[in-house]
Design an enzyme around this catalytic site. Sequence first.
Site, PDB file in Angstrom:
ATOM      1  CE  LYS A  20     -20.210  46.062  -0.837  1.00  0.00           C
ATOM      2  NZ  LYS A  20     -19.837  47.472  -0.593  1.00  0.00           N
ATOM      3  NE  ARG A  79     -26.310  67.976   8.422  1.00  0.00           N
ATOM      4  CZ  ARG A  79     -26.426  69.135   7.774  1.00  0.00           C
ATOM      5  NH1 ARG A  79     -25.413  69.987   7.741  1.00  0.00           N
ATOM      6  NH2 ARG A  79     -27.542  69.447   7.176  1.00  0.00           N
ATOM      7  CG  ASP A 130     -24.327  47.272  -3.657  1.00  0.00           C
ATOM      8  OD1 ASP A 130     -23.281  47.832  -4.018  1.00  0.00           O
ATOM      9  OD2 ASP A 130     -24.610  47.038  -2.459  1.00  0.00           O
ATOM     10  N   GLY A 134     -27.708  48.576   3.963  1.00  0.00           N
ATOM     11  CA  GLY A 134     -28.794  47.597   4.024  1.00  0.00           C
ATOM     12  C   GLY A 134     -29.964  48.009   4.887  1.00  0.00           C
ATOM     13  N   GLY A 149     -26.900  50.676  -2.669  1.00  0.00           N
ATOM     14  CA  GLY A 149     -26.776  49.234  -2.500  1.00  0.00           C
ATOM     15  C   GLY A 149     -28.116  48.570  -2.668  1.00  0.00           C
TER      16      GLY A 149
END
Lengths: 190, 293
Positions: free
Chosen positions: B80, B164, B23, B152, B234
């Site tokens: 995005k 998983r 990001d 975040g 990010g």
Amino acid sequence: MNVGVLALQGAFREHEQILRRLGQQVTQVRLPEHLEQVDRLIIPGGESTTIGKLLVAYKLVEPIRERARREMPVWGTCAGMILLAGQIIEGRPEGQPALALMDIVAQRNAFGRQLDSFEADLQIAGIAGEPFRAVFIRAPLITSVGGDAEAVATLDDGRIVAARQGRLLATAFHPELTDDTRMHELFLEM
Amino acid sequence: MEKSTFRTKAGLAQMLKGGVIMDVVTPEQARIAEEAGAVAVMALERVPADIRKHGGVARMSDPEMIQGIIEAVTIPVMAKARIGHFVEAQLLEALGIDYIDESEVLTPADEHNHINKHKFNVPFVCGCRNLGEALRRINEGAAMIRTKGEAGTGNVVEAVRHARQLFADIRRLQSMNEDELFVAAKEMQAPYELVREVAEAGKLPVVNFAAGGIATPADAALMMQLGVDGVFVGSGIFKSGDPARRAKAIVEATTHYNDPKIIAEVSKGLGEAMVGINIGDIPEGELLAVRGW
């Protein structure tokens, strides 16, 4: 035969799968000691800036150049072709490292951005039968060949998308993204 | 010559495998990311940690800012769009972006429908928490999948949970008799054809990265060892003490994910990691991963 696939980043597993289908032993090459085990090397598609930096950081540039000088066959697809080119024009971030083994000039992102990625049917010197379905993704182009390098495939408009020089092979497209194994077979016979 | 086939869309994601997508909010950060070895950058106005902090409605970034980042680097640029906001996606396609992330990190624009991604020439990546969600997105045209994690937070626990879950769902399909796949498709609310394809192949038909909470080289290697094809980082890089160094270390740990000696070496002296958030401390309405249907 043990075929090495440079596994720093990119579509190395795709190459590996095709090689295994052809009955080859495959070694992923990430460090110089892995290179010592292989008889030939494929440099896959990926991001050439990323692969180039990792080649330098993990001290693979000189060992690969040295092996290639001693006649180890090397094939670069897309990013791999850029790394093999003796000269790179346009779109090359300053200081991008290269193996610079072939007398070809490559242009990065020569067709534009992702929206310009395409598929096309090619006739390739040394591959008989049906045309080869070639996948070009943010692909480079060979703008000229020199020395004893020769073009082995062109687009309909004559632009060069594959070249061979002795035991070195470069393709701007991705045979590893199709089921067609003929390009890999060609490399294995080099 | 055929442009923008599904093979070229999914193929770009294949070229990003084994890499790190970072990001960035400015052209300068984009150059730092490229220099560190990122395979692509995600152009956005605020990293998820700041979106979380500032609240309000999070939208597509300013086209001018995206353009600046496109011009700053030679690697692919992603951006995005809000879930279901097909006009934001149209704008991003018009800007010549290389991949659109239809992302739960932004505020959803449609609480029932995702974007019909088949209508676009530009490829899409979408988030998932399990196999059913991944296959619904692929059915809508996504050419790449990422597990959501919880963006975040700098906390990898949700990324691990989702990866998983995804791989467990795939293994469960593989263990089934073909007669049982019809009901499995019904239960996971996914198209039967895709369910059968996954049961046969033992993997998703498109590339699958991990995202949401990856903050250290070890986090990246953890996700790679769990079986993803690459990682999105990010807030983890530019919210840390020494972004350039941390970015490079995460790139190297992603390549050498099976080599603890190298990961230990690159993890030395990276300075402060981003401050993490415990998932339990986040009010329920502020969890991002639950967005998407």
